[in-house]
Write an enzyme that holds these catalytic residues in place. Structure first.
Site, PDB file in Angstrom:
ATOM      1  N   GLY A  38      38.783  96.734  50.976  1.00  0.00           N
ATOM      2  CA  GLY A  38      38.565  95.495  51.701  1.00  0.00           C
ATOM      3  C   GLY A  38      38.268  94.317  50.805  1.00  0.00           C
ATOM      4  O   GLY A  38      38.314  93.164  51.231  1.00  0.00           O
ATOM      5  N   CYS A  41      36.664  89.989  50.675  1.00  0.00           N
ATOM      6  CA  CYS A  41      36.806  89.520  52.057  1.00  0.00           C
ATOM      7  C   CYS A  41      36.014  90.370  53.038  1.00  0.00           C
ATOM      8  O   CYS A  41      35.197  89.865  53.801  1.00  0.00           O
ATOM      9  CB  CYS A  41      38.280  89.497  52.452  1.00  0.00           C
ATOM     10  SG  CYS A  41      38.553  88.961  54.148  1.00  0.00           S
ATOM     11  N   GLY A 182      33.198  72.637  49.261  1.00  0.00           N
ATOM     12  CA  GLY A 182      34.352  73.299  49.856  1.00  0.00           C
ATOM     13  C   GLY A 182      33.931  74.187  51.016  1.00  0.00           C
ATOM     14  O   GLY A 182      32.779  74.166  51.455  1.00  0.00           O
ATOM     15  N   ALA A 183      34.873  75.008  51.504  1.00  0.00           N
ATOM     16  CA  ALA A 183      34.618  75.801  52.711  1.00  0.00           C
ATOM     17  C   ALA A 183      33.414  76.726  52.565  1.00  0.00           C
ATOM     18  O   ALA A 183      32.562  76.803  53.455  1.00  0.00           O
ATOM     19  CB  ALA A 183      35.864  76.602  53.072  1.00  0.00           C
ATOM     20  N   GLU A 203      28.777  67.318  46.031  1.00  0.00           N
ATOM     21  CA  GLU A 203      30.235  67.421  45.908  1.00  0.00           C
ATOM     22  C   GLU A 203      30.742  66.367  44.932  1.00  0.00           C
ATOM     23  O   GLU A 203      30.427  65.181  45.056  1.00  0.00           O
ATOM     24  CB  GLU A 203      30.905  67.249  47.275  1.00  0.00           C
ATOM     25  CG  GLU A 203      32.410  67.083  47.250  1.00  0.00           C
ATOM     26  CD  GLU A 203      33.139  68.195  46.510  1.00  0.00           C
ATOM     27  OE1 GLU A 203      34.002  67.862  45.676  1.00  0.00           O
ATOM     28  OE2 GLU A 203      32.837  69.388  46.768  1.00  0.00           O
ATOM     29  N   HIS A 444      45.025  74.943  82.329  1.00  0.00           N
ATOM     30  CA  HIS A 444      43.875  74.079  82.567  1.00  0.00           C
ATOM     31  C   HIS A 444      42.793  74.874  83.303  1.00  0.00           C
ATOM     32  O   HIS A 444      43.100  75.608  84.236  1.00  0.00           O
ATOM     33  CB  HIS A 444      44.280  72.874  83.432  1.00  0.00           C
ATOM     34  CG  HIS A 444      43.136  72.001  83.825  1.00  0.00           C
ATOM     35  ND1 HIS A 444      42.545  71.124  82.948  1.00  0.00           N
ATOM     36  CD2 HIS A 444      42.453  71.903  84.995  1.00  0.00           C
ATOM     37  CE1 HIS A 444      41.553  70.493  83.568  1.00  0.00           C
ATOM     38  NE2 HIS A 444      41.471  70.948  84.818  1.00  0.00           N
TER      39      HIS A 444
END
Length: 465
Positions: A38, A41, A182-183, A203, A444
């Site tokens: 794995g 991740c 970043g993420a 940042e 909807h």
């Protein structure tokens, strides 16, 4: 010595997926990894972090928004160690499922550190055991990546940590500085802020989430500031130094230098490929900027029977890209006529609250490419479903080529953005147009109606704004 058609070195999302697809195609297959399958991740990234973020989201709703739903919650408290344990338990279950898939597909699983011994041989070393060798006609390298470190931010994994340690802290720090917007950095900033930590994000570039459309990044920054997160853009950490039970940071912000203290510093400035000590130099496999150089159609290295996929071949460092590369690689080996991956149409997702997701060109990049644009936006504030579920922050922004109507880029900040982006990925892969979206009837009430409305807005046909 065991012999195989294909041996995969590394069992992350690129490696184990490549191994399973290879087995499906009739190849005798081996996968080698010293840890649980794995990769980062499933063990320390995608899956366990989403567990943590869900905990934060639930706590935020209960603590800060339950009264909006007519629910009274008093004396709410957190068992933070149970929050961490839930994440680790989920990771363990998922990795065991991957091991079962490997067994189900009759793939030989070798647990140990693998190193290329020749063009067709991999030497495997397990703790406390003599090394042994397997051979394969084709070898696929999928050894992944690790957090990038730099000398001025010396990671000690106690006070100055990486994302791995950020997932298993025993309690939220009082003050946390996240280096890198970043993420990964943004997700942990959101997580710890919800649990009461004073968070500062540093940042270097003009906006947090700098790869995203500028409007999205600026909107998220405003929302984060309302939550009490301090954002320092156009700033860099010149030095981080542990001083007792604190970390002293020297931060350069344009022409100003200031010093701040934090209990914990999270180093989140990117990743580098795991290319060391796996035999690349001995075989003369070409590397470039800490990753393996490959033909991005076949994923072949400069050695004809050796391939590489996933984070170890460089950006974009995303699990879903690694898996797609692994599949394309083995299908190419089989001789299947594969469709090359369009690296300009890879969905990117950030799982903070509100979520951020995108695919394709930002507005700035589309203009720089010379396109004449039609742009449609629809705010979730105008969505009945968003109103009903109490998630009204954000918007959908769609960018079309004015000449042909083709979808060039899609950007979402808001509830379930990471799920909604899949529709736009399909549209883009089919070279869909704005009218094909707005003429597709959406159920909807749903959040996905906002996509239809954004497309309609680009052509002056929006109904609800």
């Amino acid at each position: 010595m065991k012999n195989f058609d294909i041996a995969v070195l590394g069992g992350g999302p690129g490696g184990y997926v490549a191994a399973i697809r290879a087995a499906q195609l009739g190849f005798s297959t081996a996968v080698i990894d010293k840890d649980n399958l794995g990769g980062i991740c499933l063990n320390w990234g995608c899956i366990p972090t989403k567990s943590l973020l869900k905990n934060a989201e639930v706590f935020d709703i209960i603590k800060n928004h339950s009264s909006e739903f007519g629910i009274k919650c008093e004396g709410v408290s957190i068992d933070f160690q149970s929050v961490i344990k839930r994440s680790r338990d989920i990771s363990d279950r998922i990795t065991k499922n991957v091991e079962m898939l490997i067994k189900k597909n009759k793939i030989d699983r070798f647990r140990g550190f693998g190193k290329l011994k020749s063009k067709t041989e991999i030497e495997i070393t397990e703790n406390g055991k003599p090394p042994y060798t397997i051979s394969a006609k084709k070898i696929i390298i999928s050894t992944g990546a690790r957090p990038r470190t730099i000398p001025q931010i010396p990671v000690d994994r106690k006070r100055i940590i990486t994302s791995t340690e950020a997932m298993i802290l025993q309690e939220p720090p009082k003050e946390l500085v996240v280096i890198g917007g970043g993420a990964i950095g943004i997700e942990f900033a959101f997580f710890y802020n919800i649990f009461g930590t004073k968070v500062t994000v540093v940042e270097m570039l003009e906006n947090i989430l700098p790869v995203e459309d500028k409007e999205v990044s600026q909107t998220l920054e405003k929302i984060f500031k309302k939550k009490g997160i301090e954002i320092l853009t156009k700033s860099s950490v010149e030095k981080a130094e542990v001083k007792g039970d604190k970390v002293l940071l020297k931060i350069q912000s344009e022409s100003k230098t200031k010093e701040i203290f934090a209990d914990v510093v999270l180093n989140s400035i990117g990743v580098v490929g795991n290319i060391e000590n796996i035999g690349l130099e001995q075989l003369g496999i070409v590397t470039e900027k800490n990753h393996i150089k490959v033909d991005k159609r076949t994923y072949r290295t400069n050695i004809e029977n050796i391939y590489a996929v996933g984070d170890v071949i460089g950006p974009p460092w995303l699990a879903h890209v690694a898996s797609a590369e692994g599949i394309n690689c083995v299908e190419g080996i089989k001789g299947i006529d594969i469709q090359p991956i369009n690296y300009d149409s890879i969905p990117g997702c950030t799982y903070c609250l509100p979520q951020v997701a995108s695919i394709g060109l930002t507005e700035d990049k589309a203009r720089q490419a010379g396109y004449e644009l039609k742009i449609g936006k629809f705010p979730f504030m105008a969505s009945g479903k968003a109103f009903a579920v109490g998630e009204r922050d954000g918007f959908v922004k769609l960018i079309f080529d004015a000449k042909y109507g083709e979808l060039l880029g899609a950007h979402i900040i808001g509830a379930e953005a990471t799920e909604l982006i899949a529709e736009l990925g399909m549209v883009k892969s089919l070279e869909g147009t704005g009218h094909s979206i707005l003429k597709t009837i959406h159920a909807h009430p749903t959040l996905s109606e906002s996509i239809m409305e954004a497309a309609a807005n680009a052509y002056g046909e929006a109904i609800h704004i």
